[in-house]
Write a protein that holds these residues in place. Structure first.
Motif, PDB file in Angstrom:
ATOM      1  N   ILE A   1       0.829  -1.208   0.000  1.00 48.05           N
ATOM      2  CA  ILE A   1       0.000   0.000   0.000  1.00 48.05           C
ATOM      3  C   ILE A   1       0.863   1.258   0.000  1.00 48.05           C
ATOM      4  O   ILE A   1       0.488   2.288  -0.582  1.00 48.05           O
ATOM      5  CB  ILE A   1      -0.963  -0.022   1.207  1.00 48.05           C
ATOM      6  CG1 ILE A   1      -1.978  -1.167   1.037  1.00 48.05           C
ATOM      7  CG2 ILE A   1      -1.682   1.307   1.362  1.00 48.05           C
ATOM      8  CD1 ILE A   1      -2.797  -1.465   2.276  1.00 48.05           C
TER       9      ILE A   1
ATOM     10  N   ASP B   1       1.574   1.571  -3.643  1.00 48.97           N
ATOM     11  CA  ASP B   1       0.346   1.837  -4.401  1.00 48.97           C
ATOM     12  C   ASP B   1      -0.845   1.817  -3.440  1.00 48.97           C
ATOM     13  O   ASP B   1      -1.318   0.739  -3.065  1.00 48.97           O
ATOM     14  CB  ASP B   1       0.154   0.767  -5.490  1.00 48.97           C
ATOM     15  CG  ASP B   1      -1.132   0.972  -6.276  1.00 48.97           C
ATOM     16  OD1 ASP B   1      -1.807   2.000  -6.066  1.00 48.97           O
ATOM     17  OD2 ASP B   1      -1.468   0.106  -7.109  1.00 48.97           O
TER      18      ASP B   1
ATOM     19  N   THR C   1      -3.811   2.102  -3.862  1.00 50.99           N
ATOM     20  CA  THR C   1      -5.023   1.478  -4.402  1.00 50.99           C
ATOM     21  C   THR C   1      -4.873  -0.024  -4.604  1.00 50.99           C
ATOM     22  O   THR C   1      -5.758  -0.648  -5.208  1.00 50.99           O
ATOM     23  CB  THR C   1      -5.391   2.120  -5.754  1.00 50.99           C
ATOM     24  OG1 THR C   1      -4.390   1.783  -6.730  1.00 50.99           O
ATOM     25  CG2 THR C   1      -5.503   3.620  -5.638  1.00 50.99           C
TER      26      THR C   1
ATOM     27  N   ARG D   1      -5.600  -3.321  -4.407  1.00 52.70           N
ATOM     28  CA  ARG D   1      -6.776  -3.973  -3.816  1.00 52.70           C
ATOM     29  C   ARG D   1      -6.445  -5.261  -3.053  1.00 52.70           C
ATOM     30  O   ARG D   1      -6.991  -5.472  -1.963  1.00 52.70           O
ATOM     31  CB  ARG D   1      -7.807  -4.236  -4.913  1.00 52.70           C
ATOM     32  CG  ARG D   1      -9.112  -4.815  -4.372  1.00 52.70           C
ATOM     33  CD  ARG D   1     -10.220  -4.715  -5.372  1.00 52.70           C
ATOM     34  NE  ARG D   1     -11.409  -5.429  -4.944  1.00 52.70           N
ATOM     35  CZ  ARG D   1     -12.561  -5.439  -5.605  1.00 52.70           C
ATOM     36  NH1 ARG D   1     -12.668  -4.744  -6.727  1.00 52.70           N
ATOM     37  NH2 ARG D   1     -13.600  -6.108  -5.160  1.00 52.70           N
TER      38      ARG D   1
ATOM     39  N   LEU E   1      -5.212  -4.123   0.310  1.00 50.67           N
ATOM     40  CA  LEU E   1      -6.293  -3.529   1.104  1.00 50.67           C
ATOM     41  C   LEU E   1      -7.236  -4.597   1.637  1.00 50.67           C
ATOM     42  O   LEU E   1      -7.644  -4.564   2.808  1.00 50.67           O
ATOM     43  CB  LEU E   1      -7.060  -2.522   0.244  1.00 50.67           C
ATOM     44  CG  LEU E   1      -6.292  -1.249  -0.134  1.00 50.67           C
ATOM     45  CD1 LEU E   1      -6.999  -0.512  -1.267  1.00 50.67           C
ATOM     46  CD2 LEU E   1      -6.125  -0.334   1.074  1.00 50.67           C
TER      47      LEU E   1
ATOM     48  N   GLU F   1      -9.792   1.578   2.273  1.00 54.73           N
ATOM     49  CA  GLU F   1     -10.084   1.196   0.885  1.00 54.73           C
ATOM     50  C   GLU F   1     -11.125   2.122   0.272  1.00 54.73           C
ATOM     51  O   GLU F   1     -11.006   2.514  -0.904  1.00 54.73           O
ATOM     52  CB  GLU F   1     -10.556  -0.252   0.800  1.00 54.73           C
ATOM     53  CG  GLU F   1     -10.788  -0.676  -0.651  1.00 54.73           C
ATOM     54  CD  GLU F   1     -11.273  -2.101  -0.812  1.00 54.73           C
ATOM     55  OE1 GLU F   1     -11.534  -2.502  -1.973  1.00 54.73           O
ATOM     56  OE2 GLU F   1     -11.418  -2.823   0.202  1.00 54.73           O
TER      57      GLU F   1
ATOM     58  N   SER G   1     -11.591   5.115   0.665  1.00 53.60           N
ATOM     59  CA  SER G   1     -11.023   6.424   0.328  1.00 53.60           C
ATOM     60  C   SER G   1     -10.332   6.436  -1.029  1.00 53.60           C
ATOM     61  O   SER G   1     -10.140   7.504  -1.620  1.00 53.60           O
ATOM     62  CB  SER G   1     -10.011   6.853   1.403  1.00 53.60           C
ATOM     63  OG  SER G   1     -10.652   7.015   2.650  1.00 53.60           O
ATOM     64  N   VAL G   2      -9.962   5.250  -1.534  1.00 54.53           N
ATOM     65  CA  VAL G   2      -9.167   5.224  -2.770  1.00 54.53           C
ATOM     66  C   VAL G   2      -9.808   4.431  -3.905  1.00 54.53           C
ATOM     67  O   VAL G   2      -9.407   4.559  -5.065  1.00 54.53           O
ATOM     68  CB  VAL G   2      -7.753   4.632  -2.505  1.00 54.53           C
ATOM     69  CG1 VAL G   2      -6.989   5.514  -1.532  1.00 54.53           C
ATOM     70  CG2 VAL G   2      -7.828   3.198  -1.990  1.00 54.53           C
ATOM     71  N   THR G   3     -10.800   3.604  -3.596  1.00 55.53           N
ATOM     72  CA  THR G   3     -11.342   2.742  -4.644  1.00 55.53           C
ATOM     73  C   THR G   3     -12.098   3.546  -5.708  1.00 55.53           C
ATOM     74  O   THR G   3     -12.746   4.551  -5.405  1.00 55.53           O
ATOM     75  CB  THR G   3     -12.271   1.666  -4.061  1.00 55.53           C
ATOM     76  OG1 THR G   3     -12.672   0.770  -5.113  1.00 55.53           O
ATOM     77  CG2 THR G   3     -13.533   2.278  -3.450  1.00 55.53           C
ATOM     78  N   THR G   4     -11.978   3.087  -6.947  1.00 62.34           N
ATOM     79  CA  THR G   4     -12.745   3.684  -8.052  1.00 62.34           C
ATOM     80  C   THR G   4     -13.819   2.722  -8.545  1.00 62.34           C
ATOM     81  O   THR G   4     -14.512   3.016  -9.512  1.00 62.34           O
ATOM     82  CB  THR G   4     -11.800   4.033  -9.219  1.00 62.34           C
ATOM     83  OG1 THR G   4     -11.099   2.845  -9.629  1.00 62.34           O
ATOM     84  CG2 THR G   4     -10.801   5.099  -8.804  1.00 62.34           C
ATOM     85  N   ASP G   5     -13.928   1.583  -7.873  1.00 65.72           N
ATOM     86  CA  ASP G   5     -14.930   0.576  -8.209  1.00 65.72           C
ATOM     87  C   ASP G   5     -16.224   0.927  -7.465  1.00 65.72           C
ATOM     88  O   ASP G   5     -16.289   0.833  -6.236  1.00 65.72           O
ATOM     89  CB  ASP G   5     -14.422  -0.809  -7.798  1.00 65.72           C
ATOM     90  CG  ASP G   5     -15.368  -1.929  -8.176  1.00 65.72           C
ATOM     91  OD1 ASP G   5     -16.596  -1.695  -8.243  1.00 65.72           O
ATOM     92  OD2 ASP G   5     -14.904  -3.062  -8.382  1.00 65.72           O
TER      93      ASP G   5
END
Length: 325
Positions: free
Chosen positions: A202, A205, A207, A209, A212, A235, A237-241
């Motif tokens: 982490i 990176d 993000t 996953r 996380l 998670e 705070s950063v996920t785009t899913d």
């Protein structure tokens, strides 16, 4: 006559003349002569004869790398895998001054043992030799990781991953940290070491996953609600899913509502509204929290959004609430 046929491009006649010359020859013919015969035999669909000619050529010139490569190709096409093992070993011995090339040859040998001969132990040995020559080659590292997992050689896998980290950077380092974290958690039950590996991934990176989710698994297994909240927030705070964000936010909302921390719950539900502005359940929950916390201006905006999604009596009730505000 052979020269005439060669110039004329008549391969069948050329092959016949060369074979006749071979039969009549009283001394050993050159490697190039045998190689030409092998090529003609191969062109005529007779790979077995090509193999025989190449072996005769190697008797005359045993260190010829090009002859060995051609012979390896013919043996591979014929499925003569046991003989191919022998030739690949010879090629690897010739490549002693070129570690990268020797590693590729040994990797080819490992793949042969694994995929064609079903000899996992020999495959591991070949790939380990390849890795010793050039540890930076990712296909070799991946093959060893796969085989160590297949044979449940957990200590070897641990050492392999830790060794890989010494050279890895960027995305590759993240992958290895995640794999090592999962290994330490699942096979060694070493939560502290697993956490360190996931945190290291982490740090490179935020993000990542797998890392996380690894932290979340550790938190859930501990039953420590604060740790669970921290892991889910990390998670979320950063996920785009969007589907993953939805899952995490609803879990956080449930926990914060049970704790009567509606301000924290509202912060996360508003984040979900921003990501899913037309989701009815999210907007209704957001309105409920805003009303409870007396955020009148924000509530008015949420009710206006809801008005576009509701119908009938629900829409009428929503408009009455708006009018009251």
């Amino acid at each position: 006559l052979a020269d005439v046929e060669r110039l004329a491009g008549n391969k069948e006649a050329l092959a016949e003349h060369l074979r006749r010359a071979s039969d009549l020859a009283e001394t050993a013919l050159s490697a190039e002569f045998r190689r030409e015969l092998a090529t003609l035999s191969r062109d005529q669909g007779d790979s077995s004869e090509a193999v025989s000619e190449l072996r005769r050529a190697l008797e005359h010139d045993p260190g010829n790398a090009e002859l060995l490569e051609e012979l390896a190709g013919d043996l591979s096409r014929l499925g003569r895998d046991d003989e191919l093992v022998e030739i690949l070993e010879q090629q690897a011995a010739l490549d002693s001054d070129d570690p990268s090339r020797r590693a590729r040859t040994l990797a080819r040998l490992g793949a042969l043992h694994e995929e064609q001969l079903d000899d996992t132990e020999a495959a591991i040995e070949a790939f380990e030799r390849a890795s010793a020559e050039d540890p930076a080659q990712k296909p070799i590292a991946d093959a060893l990781e796969r085989l160590y997992r297949k044979t449940e050689s957990w200590e070897k896998l641990r050492g392999h991953l830790e060794s890989g980290l010494e050279r890895a950077t960027g995305r590759r380092a993240v992958e290895i940290h995640c794999a090592l974290g999962a290994l330490m958690l699942e096979q060694f039950e070493d939560v502290e070491a697993a956490s360190q590996s996931f945190d290291a991934a982490i740090a490179i990176d935020p993000t990542a996953r797998p890392a996380l989710e690894g932290i979340e698994r550790i938190a859930l297994a501990s039953g420590d609600e604060d740790a669970i909240v921290e892991a889910f927030e990390r998670e979320a705070s950063v996920t785009t899913d969007r589907s993953r964000l939805s899952f995490l936010v609803w879990e956080l909302v449930r926990i914060f509502e049970e704790r009567d921390q509606l301000d924290e719950a509202l912060l996360w539900i508003e984040r979900l509204v921003a990501a899913m502005p037309e989701d009815l359940r999210t907007l209704q929950t957001c309105a409920r929290f805003q009303e409870a916390l007396q955020h009148s201006s924000e509530l008015c905006e949420t009710l206006e959004r809801l008005d576009l999604l509701l119908q009938g009596e629900e829409q009428a009730a929503n408009r009455r609430r708006l009018a009251e505000l």
